[in-house]
Design an enzyme around this catalytic site. Sequence first.
Site, PDB file in Angstrom:
ATOM      1  CG  ASP A 214      37.420  40.755  35.492  1.00 42.99           C
ATOM      2  OD1 ASP A 214      37.504  39.429  35.931  1.00 42.99           O
ATOM      3  OD2 ASP A 214      36.603  40.799  34.490  1.00 42.99           O
ATOM      4  CD  GLU A 272      40.670  36.914  35.370  1.00 47.98           C
ATOM      5  OE1 GLU A 272      40.084  36.053  35.375  1.00 47.98           O
ATOM      6  OE2 GLU A 272      40.198  38.081  35.087  1.00 47.98           O
TER       7      GLU A 272
END
Length: 528
Positions: A214, A272
Amino acid sequence: MRRSSDLQPEIADESAWWRDAVFYQVYVRSFADSDGDGVGDLEGIRSRLGYLELLGVDALWLTPFYTSPMADHGYDVADPRDVDPLFGDLAAFDRLVAEAHQHNIRVTVDLVPNHTSDRHAWFQAALRSAPGSAERDRYFFRDGQGFDGSQPPNNWTSAFGGPAWTRVADGQWYLHLFAPEQPDLDWDNPDVPADLARTLRFWLDRGVDGFRIDVANGIAKPPGLPDMDPRVVQVSGVVPEDPRFDNDGVHDVHRMIRKVVDEYPGRMAVGEIWVKDDERFARYVRPDELHLGFNFRLVEAPFDADAVRMAIDHSLAAVAPHGTPPTWTLSNHDVVRHVTRYGGGALGVKRARAMALVQLALPGVVYLYNGEELGLPNVELPDWALQDPMWRRSGQTERGRDGCRVPLPWEGDTPPFGFSQGVSTWLPQPNEWAGLTVESQLEDPESMLSLYRHAVELRKSHASISGDEVEWYGAPAGCFAFRRKGGGLICALNTSGGPVPLPPGEVLLSSGPMDGSQLPPDTAVWLV
């Protein structure tokens, strides 16, 4: 505990299995509920593994299921090495991994290294400790500006709206790029990488096959935390001059992650990465960093052949220097579903079908978002139902991401459509989804689900769908056609207003009805 390489040799042998895999993102809250509380859970996922095998996916990406107060639906992690009771327990996780492997489906999990929950033991200890203490040094605690310290330490804003700083009782401020309940970790503190390494090994020892990182481009912060240019648009990480994101120090973090993951053969990490510059993107997928990187150009491209072609070219160029496979996706839990982005209604569905074939024809890795194979649109939820922190932090001006997170419809004619045994779900499902359930689409050869199943099966089995490069053909305005070099598959897309001649070849699969030797508007086709 034995590593899963001992338990599942047939899963671990293919050391680079991810290079052409089809991943399926499970937004855990919204996939399947096993206990009737209206929230999806690990046992719910396990109960639907047969469906995922039928769909043909190679691996799952599970969004966070860790202990959390759920201020950001699990991305505020209080304990990264345990399961929140809302989703089950560690035994349920172990069962899910074991059974997924029996279905030849790998399991990857979300990793949240940028921040913790404000309920994490570290942050609670920091609040109890004095300024300058070792406990505060794990986060970004700073004195404020102004004669009385009442102004934030810099002008950074939160990606969820408002300032990126919150003041505590003793007058200091702490940094949070997202919600105040998500304080950012300081990766210059040696406790932080040491704890992440422990977390990585904890889940790898339990048999996970990889991680999705993330905020992979926001983990490191520049020295001195300089002000951001006031002209910077507040969109996470897409502006190169934004000091909050894409700092060179992030690469030390990814090298550390890679070093630990490499201790476990056949495991992978994908980041990401909201970075538009191809050269800077390439740094994240260097041989000693991430195995894969999400490039969101397809997500950002409108339904226009030139824009989609440009997105494809840039995505390929960004990974070419290191021979890394590109990673394609059209939707995820943070963006408007592409049926809606492409116009909604019948037109949006038609275009989404076409883009599904474009995506699955490309070389590299594909990530599907749960429900896209059903053609789910975004849902216009009533104000009372909205839960995303963006809604609150923006003063109820930004509706947030809840519309793409509505629980999946499985069967039946009325909500909750087999998602739950209870009567309500954590976000309400629209009645009109009765025609979009898995049950209603499974035996319909013209359904979106059947199109995805057929395309995924051909992608795995047809000899023409191979080779790491694409070759572009000349095409009429508003159209493109490319060939997979190595296998020979041709994929053509028509985004113009009228039919165009088909490239030469035999039709293998089309996203909609064909018009003789013409490719209709808003349609894609595979030819061999």
